[in-house]
Write a protein that holds these residues in place. Structure first.
Motif, PDB file in Angstrom:
ATOM      1  N   MET A   1      16.886  13.738  -0.054  1.00 38.36           N
ATOM      2  CA  MET A   1      15.836  13.852  -1.079  1.00 38.36           C
ATOM      3  C   MET A   1      15.387  12.460  -1.508  1.00 38.36           C
ATOM      4  N   ASP A   2      14.102  12.270  -1.630  1.00 38.34           N
ATOM      5  CA  ASP A   2      13.550  10.981  -2.017  1.00 38.34           C
ATOM      6  C   ASP A   2      13.717  10.771  -3.519  1.00 38.34           C
ATOM      7  N   PRO A   3      14.408   9.649  -3.920  1.00 38.82           N
ATOM      8  CA  PRO A   3      14.575   9.405  -5.347  1.00 38.82           C
ATOM      9  C   PRO A   3      13.274   9.124  -6.067  1.00 38.82           C
ATOM     10  N   LEU A   4      12.243   8.778  -5.331  1.00 36.02           N
ATOM     11  CA  LEU A   4      10.956   8.524  -5.991  1.00 36.02           C
ATOM     12  C   LEU A   4      10.353   9.811  -6.536  1.00 36.02           C
ATOM     13  N   THR A   5      10.484  10.897  -5.762  1.00 35.87           N
ATOM     14  CA  THR A   5       9.819  12.141  -6.138  1.00 35.87           C
ATOM     15  C   THR A   5      10.778  13.229  -6.586  1.00 35.87           C
ATOM     16  N   ASN A   6      12.114  12.981  -6.422  1.00 34.53           N
ATOM     17  CA  ASN A   6      13.110  14.001  -6.739  1.00 34.53           C
ATOM     18  C   ASN A   6      12.850  15.303  -5.982  1.00 34.53           C
ATOM     19  N   GLY A   7      12.260  15.145  -4.791  1.00 38.13           N
ATOM     20  CA  GLY A   7      12.013  16.307  -3.952  1.00 38.13           C
ATOM     21  C   GLY A   7      10.856  17.159  -4.396  1.00 38.13           C
ATOM     22  N   GLY A   8      10.112  16.734  -5.412  1.00 37.69           N
ATOM     23  CA  GLY A   8       9.012  17.555  -5.909  1.00 37.69           C
ATOM     24  C   GLY A   8       7.705  16.803  -5.873  1.00 37.69           C
ATOM     25  N   ALA A   9       6.805  17.105  -6.851  1.00 37.49           N
ATOM     26  CA  ALA A   9       5.493  16.474  -6.903  1.00 37.49           C
ATOM     27  C   ALA A   9       5.627  14.995  -7.243  1.00 37.49           C
ATOM     28  N   VAL A  10       4.618  14.231  -6.826  1.00 36.33           N
ATOM     29  CA  VAL A  10       4.605  12.799  -7.102  1.00 36.33           C
ATOM     30  C   VAL A  10       4.248  12.578  -8.565  1.00 36.33           C
ATOM     31  N   GLY A  11       5.124  11.922  -9.306  1.00 37.60           N
ATOM     32  CA  GLY A  11       4.891  11.667 -10.715  1.00 37.60           C
ATOM     33  C   GLY A  11       4.395  10.257 -10.957  1.00 37.60           C
ATOM     34  N   ARG A  12       4.003   9.997 -12.169  1.00 38.36           N
ATOM     35  CA  ARG A  12       3.505   8.670 -12.529  1.00 38.36           C
ATOM     36  C   ARG A  12       4.562   7.587 -12.285  1.00 38.36           C
ATOM     37  N   ASP A  13       5.836   7.899 -12.605  1.00 40.06           N
ATOM     38  CA  ASP A  13       6.898   6.920 -12.409  1.00 40.06           C
ATOM     39  C   ASP A  13       7.016   6.525 -10.944  1.00 40.06           C
ATOM     40  N   ALA A  14       6.836   7.514 -10.039  1.00 41.56           N
ATOM     41  CA  ALA A  14       6.929   7.224  -8.607  1.00 41.56           C
ATOM     42  C   ALA A  14       5.806   6.287  -8.170  1.00 41.56           C
ATOM     43  N   VAL A  15       4.597   6.554  -8.636  1.00 38.15           N
ATOM     44  CA  VAL A  15       3.466   5.693  -8.276  1.00 38.15           C
ATOM     45  C   VAL A  15       3.677   4.286  -8.826  1.00 38.15           C
ATOM     46  N   GLU A  16       4.099   4.182 -10.061  1.00 37.95           N
ATOM     47  CA  GLU A  16       4.327   2.870 -10.667  1.00 37.95           C
ATOM     48  C   GLU A  16       5.447   2.112  -9.954  1.00 37.95           C
ATOM     49  N   ALA A  17       6.449   2.845  -9.447  1.00 34.67           N
ATOM     50  CA  ALA A  17       7.530   2.191  -8.712  1.00 34.67           C
ATOM     51  C   ALA A  17       7.003   1.553  -7.433  1.00 34.67           C
ATOM     52  N   VAL A  18       6.093   2.258  -6.737  1.00 36.68           N
ATOM     53  CA  VAL A  18       5.504   1.708  -5.510  1.00 36.68           C
ATOM     54  C   VAL A  18       4.633   0.493  -5.828  1.00 36.68           C
ATOM     55  N   LEU A  19       3.885   0.561  -6.912  1.00 33.10           N
ATOM     56  CA  LEU A  19       3.048  -0.575  -7.287  1.00 33.10           C
ATOM     57  C   LEU A  19       3.898  -1.791  -7.651  1.00 33.10           C
ATOM     58  N   ALA A  20       5.055  -1.543  -8.263  1.00 33.68           N
ATOM     59  CA  ALA A  20       5.934  -2.648  -8.656  1.00 33.68           C
ATOM     60  C   ALA A  20       6.698  -3.221  -7.468  1.00 33.68           C
ATOM     61  N   ASP A  21       6.936  -2.395  -6.438  1.00 38.22           N
ATOM     62  CA  ASP A  21       7.697  -2.833  -5.269  1.00 38.22           C
ATOM     63  C   ASP A  21       6.978  -2.398  -4.001  1.00 38.22           C
ATOM     64  N   PRO A  22       6.043  -3.232  -3.495  1.00 40.44           N
ATOM     65  CA  PRO A  22       5.286  -2.853  -2.288  1.00 40.44           C
ATOM     66  C   PRO A  22       6.170  -2.590  -1.087  1.00 40.44           C
ATOM     67  N   GLY A  23       7.442  -3.029  -1.145  1.00 40.32           N
ATOM     68  CA  GLY A  23       8.350  -2.761  -0.042  1.00 40.32           C
ATOM     69  C   GLY A  23       8.623  -1.279   0.149  1.00 40.32           C
ATOM     70  N   LEU A  24       8.294  -0.475  -0.869  1.00 44.18           N
ATOM     71  CA  LEU A  24       8.464   0.977  -0.756  1.00 44.18           C
ATOM     72  C   LEU A  24       7.372   1.616   0.100  1.00 44.18           C
ATOM     73  N   ILE A  25       6.326   0.843   0.417  1.00 44.70           N
ATOM     74  CA  ILE A  25       5.284   1.330   1.329  1.00 44.70           C
ATOM     75  C   ILE A  25       5.734   1.052   2.757  1.00 44.70           C
ATOM     76  N   ARG A  26       5.793   2.091   3.571  1.00 47.70           N
ATOM     77  CA  ARG A  26       6.218   1.955   4.963  1.00 47.70           C
ATOM     78  C   ARG A  26       5.037   2.252   5.880  1.00 47.70           C
ATOM     79  N   PRO A  27       4.351   1.204   6.360  1.00 48.96           N
ATOM     80  CA  PRO A  27       3.225   1.440   7.271  1.00 48.96           C
ATOM     81  C   PRO A  27       3.698   2.056   8.584  1.00 48.96           C
ATOM     82  N   VAL A  28       2.908   2.983   9.100  1.00 42.38           N
ATOM     83  CA  VAL A  28       3.112   3.511  10.449  1.00 42.38           C
ATOM     84  C   VAL A  28       1.778   3.403  11.182  1.00 42.38           C
ATOM     85  N   PHE A  29       1.844   3.364  12.506  1.00 40.02           N
ATOM     86  CA  PHE A  29       0.660   3.036  13.289  1.00 40.02           C
ATOM     87  C   PHE A  29       0.463   4.055  14.407  1.00 40.02           C
TER      88      PHE A  29
END
Length: 374
Positions: A1-29
């Motif tokens: 389970m992803d700790p960002l979303t707790n397995g559910g809908a994307v919340g504001r805290d999850a979005v803010e966590a990604v903005l604070a730590d761009p390393g949480l973005i995993r590009p795929v090609f």
């Protein structure tokens, strides 16, 4: 389970966590392929967030928009794409999705303006989740990106008038066909007719078609036969973390190697005022430029006078010769053999490229393409 979303809908805290730590973005090609040559042309960058491997990027973007953070998140994605450009094989391009709303935002504008080395080899793929309210602002943002070296694609083009009007206003270099239109197109005469019509429309704009969602060889063969230049889909490769995973290699000759830089030039204002190109240009094709040195047409020798072309095909000097050749050959017969205006990244004229040189380079390269392992 992803700790960002707790397995559910994307919340504001999850979005803010990604903005604070761009390393949480995993590009795929995912590879984009030249359909005629079955060779890798470039890649589309998609994204995953944290450990949310199955989470839809659209879900994250929709959540960010609900919290007023949509442009900030898209800016992070664009930033990740520009950083990934350094991993690209030689000559390959990287397509990055961005919405019209984000393109005109301060956050995305700052990322594009600060891109190291400009935006060469970047394709901004304009998505449309909502109606565009201000085309003047959007086309201004795209003009700024093009001046820095970017190309423009329009995503999910359909056959409706509103969709075609949207494409006409943005005048992209690439028009992407919707997956629903591509699926089983080989067995659907109606879809084939629509694709042909969109191809004719795109050709008038000097744009190339990109087919999304190709999953079957029959679709590949049919679309290539319809002069759809580029395609992507599971048939060629699924999104992967590493560009190396696709074994993408490009060795195509850049347009800059073919440029004749010793060409006569005349300003459009001179011709508008009744003047002519300099006497030394007699018998030669002359590039017509604006006051800042950007090409706006050609002056062709015609007996004792000149035949002025109000438009000319332009391309950046780092574009690959086969890509430019395809665009050149889709022009109307009357102008198909006109030379191409090669431009620097700021839009100024670098010189002219004769079509015979362009086709010679393309045919030499097509004898030994790098094929995808499909």
């Amino acid at each position: 389970m992803d700790p960002l979303t707790n397995g559910g809908a994307v919340g504001r805290d999850a979005v803010e966590a990604v903005l604070a730590d761009p390393g949480l973005i995993r590009p795929v090609f995912q590879p984009i392929v030249d359909l005629r040559r079955s060779a890798v042309w470039g890649f589309e960058m998609l994204a995953r967030f944290g450990d949310d491997a199955s989470g839809s990027p659209l879900g994250w973007l929709a959540a960010a928009e609900r919290y007023g953070l949509g442009s900030a998140l898209e800016a992070r994605l664009v930033q990740a794409g520009i950083a990934a450009r350094e991993q690209l094989p030689k000559g390959a391009r990287l397509s990055i999705n961005v919405s019209p709303e984000a393109l005109v935002s301060r956050e995305v504008r700052d990322v594009l303006d600060r891109a190291p080395g400009g935006l060469s080899r970047i394709v901004l793929e304009v998505t449309e989740r909502a109606r565009v309210e201000d085309y003047a602002e959007l086309t201004g943002a795209l003009a700024r990106a093009r001046a820095a070296g970017a190309a423009v694609a329009v995503d999910d083009a359909g056959a409706g008038y509103a969709a075609l009007e949207h494409v006409a206003r943005l005048r992209p270099e690439y028009v992407k066909l919707d997956r629903d239109l591509v699926a089983d197109a080989d067995a659907d005469p109606h879809k084939l007719a629509v694709i042909e019509a969109i191809g004719l429309f795109a050709g008038r704009l000097n744009a190339e078609l990109v087919a999304a969602g190709i999953e079957r060889r029959a679709e590949h063969r049919t679309l290539a036969g319809l002069a759809v230049a580029l395609g992507q889909g599971y048939l060629f490769g699924r999104p992967a973390r590493s560009l190396v995973a696709h074994r993408a290699q490009r060795s195509d000759q850049p347009l800059g190697d073919l440029v004749d830089r010793e060409v006569p030039v005349v300003e459009a204002a001179t011709l508008d005022a009744g003047g002519e190109p300099p006497p030394s240009a007699r018998g030669r094709i002359v590039a017509v430029v604006d006051g800042e040195g950007r090409p706006v047409g050609l002056a062709m020798p015609a007996g004792a006078g000149w035949n002025r072309r109000r438009e000319a095909l332009t391309a950046y000097i780092d574009e690959e010769a086969p890509d430019v050749a395809r665009r050149a050959l889709r022009r109307p017969i009357a102008t198909r053999l006109d030379p191409i205006c090669a431009c620097l990244h700021d839009g100024r004229l670098a010189g002219l490229v004769a079509v015979d040189r362009l086709l010679g380079a393309g045919s030499a390269m097509s004898r030994a393409p790098i094929f995808l392992p499909v």
